[in-house]
Design an enzyme around this catalytic site. Structure first.
Site, mmCIF file in Angstrom:
data_model
loop_
_atom_site.group_PDB
_atom_site.id
_atom_site.type_symbol
_atom_site.label_atom_id
_atom_site.label_comp_id
_atom_site.label_asym_id
_atom_site.label_seq_id
_atom_site.Cartn_x
_atom_site.Cartn_y
_atom_site.Cartn_z
ATOM 1 N N TYR A 109 0.858 -1.194 0.000
ATOM 2 C CA TYR A 109 0.000 0.000 0.000
ATOM 3 C C TYR A 109 0.885 1.231 0.000
ATOM 4 O O TYR A 109 1.881 1.310 0.732
ATOM 5 C CB TYR A 109 -0.909 0.015 1.234
ATOM 6 C CG TYR A 109 -1.757 1.266 1.347
ATOM 7 C CD1 TYR A 109 -3.044 1.301 0.813
ATOM 8 C CD2 TYR A 109 -1.272 2.417 1.975
ATOM 9 C CE1 TYR A 109 -3.823 2.450 0.905
ATOM 10 C CE2 TYR A 109 -2.047 3.562 2.056
ATOM 11 C CZ TYR A 109 -3.327 3.572 1.516
ATOM 12 O OH TYR A 109 -4.075 4.709 1.584
ATOM 13 N N GLU A 197 -3.661 7.460 -4.199
ATOM 14 C CA GLU A 197 -3.575 6.167 -3.520
ATOM 15 C C GLU A 197 -3.301 5.052 -4.519
ATOM 16 O O GLU A 197 -3.952 4.973 -5.568
ATOM 17 C CB GLU A 197 -4.868 5.878 -2.758
ATOM 18 C CG GLU A 197 -4.858 4.567 -1.991
ATOM 19 C CD GLU A 197 -6.171 4.284 -1.294
ATOM 20 O OE1 GLU A 197 -6.216 4.389 -0.049
ATOM 21 O OE2 GLU A 197 -7.150 3.966 -1.985
#
Length: 388
Positions: A109, A197
């Protein structure tokens, strides 16, 4: 403003952030053709909607043949996808992203956003990619690393290496991650993004890093500086009423109650909705008509509120400062005449030209209920909505 994944990945490519080979398609036939152009023996078909959680509800599917690509595409296009991030009505699927399949060794992530508590741009990374980062933060916070960036020095190499080592990357992968982070940082600043993101950022079996997913949010207030970003807006992914409101400079958000609210000032609007709920009611919307409003804007605001058929009463709460109470009153009367308002309207006016405004609303023969203060106004609106 949000954009689609395929658009975000186009921007990623401009900033040298590696992404899977992919093509954008708007029909089943073109999806099949795009898969054929990509080659290989498998593809991922991704519904393009402005929401996360697509894979959990069938919005991301793997196809092993060109025929299967066409079949999956046909089943998705024209449907509405309901995810944890959409309302119960979901969002329309008007296009797809067709991507090549890649062998995944690990999912990571990586994101960049503004941390307002420390007034810094901050990178957030985790070895727990592919999961809801909020759940990771709650259950296993030790798996998250955050790196704030000083605005004077910008992103530094040692910060990229720190993230890389915490993610377990080695050798050429450290350089690859540095390039990705620098691209994200440059994109964030140059395009006035509010969040970028990548979830997941994958490590392939060959050790390469790829942005398997991409989400970018932009600052609405800066869109006038970025025609290329504004052109990416997809109105079909947004509430029709909210799009309509923007045309008239109104700040409007649809809610699920039955009391329409028209207020000037965001803070006063929030306080008004809170008091409605305190008195047992449910606001149908957030609507800030702004400080420099006029009769036309008030008319359009009323039309907007009443386009919601669930509205049983309207609460108008105006504190006259820049906007004058008599202008609001004139707008209310004009709106009622134009669109034949059939629901009761509770009006609380205070401030500049308040007496003139109240005089305009007196003895009109219409369903207008004056209120002395906000508490009284909220109580009236709730009672009238329940009585309808």
């Amino acid at each position: 403003m949000n954009i689609h994944e395929y658009q975000a990945k186009q921007l990623f490519q401009q900033y040298k952030i590696p992404v899977p080979l992919g093509r954008h398609a708007e029909s089943a036939d073109s999806a099949k053709q795009m898969a054929q152009e990509l080659g290989g023996e498998g593809w991922v078909v991704k519904a393009q909607v402005h929401a996360g959680g697509r894979g959990k509800v069938g919005g991301v599917k793997v196809a092993k043949s060109l025929t299967e690509v066409a079949e999956i595409s046909e089943s998705l296009l024209g449907q509405r996808l309901v995810t944890i991030q959409t309302g119960h009505l979901g969002l329309p699927i008007n296009s797809l992203l067709i991507e090549s399949l890649y062998p995944i060794k690990r999912e990571l992530y990586l994101s960049i956003l503004m941390d307002r508590s420390i007034e810094r741009v901050i990178f957030i990374a985790s070895v727990a990619g592919g999961m809801d980062i909020e759940a990771v933060a709650h259950d296993t916070p030790e798996q998250i690393i955050s790196v704030p960036i000083h605005p004077a020095s910008g992103l530094q190499g040692y910060q990229c290496r720190k993230v890389a080592y915490n993610l377990g990357l080695k050798g050429p992968q450290v350089k690859a991650l540095t390039q990705i982070m620098q691209g994200m940082y440059d994109l964030f600043l140059e395009k006035d993004a509010t969040q970028i993101e990548i979830n997941p950022l994958i490590e392939t079996d060959g050790g390469d890093l790829l942005a398997l997913d991409a989400k970018i949010n932009f600052d609405d207030n800066a869109l006038a500086l970025h025609a290329d970003i504004s052109a990416m807006k997809d109105p079909s992914q947004e509430d029709d009423k909210e799009n309509y409101a923007q045309q008239y400079g109104l700040n409007y958000i649809t809610l699920e109650g039955n009391i329409g609210c028209m207020v000037n000032g965001a803070g006063l609007a929030m306080a008004t909705m809170d008091l409605v709920k305190l008195k047992g009611g449910q606001p149908a919307n957030f609507l800030d008509v702004g400080g420099g409003t006029n009769v036309e804007k008030v008319c359009e605001a009323f039309k907007l509120i009443l386009s919601d058929k669930s509205v049983k009463a309207v609460l108008v709460n105006i504190f006259g400062g820049i906007v004058q109470c008599d202008v609001i009153a004139a707008g209310i009367l004009a709106a009622i005449e134009q669109i034949h308002v059939s629901v009761p309207v509770v009006v609380r006016l205070e401030g500049t030209n308040v007496e003139e405004g109240r005089a305009l609303l007196t003895n009109t023969g219409l369903s207008i209920y004056p209120a002395d203060d906000l508490t009284h106004a909220a109580e009236q609106a709730v009672a009238l909505a329940e009585a309808v």
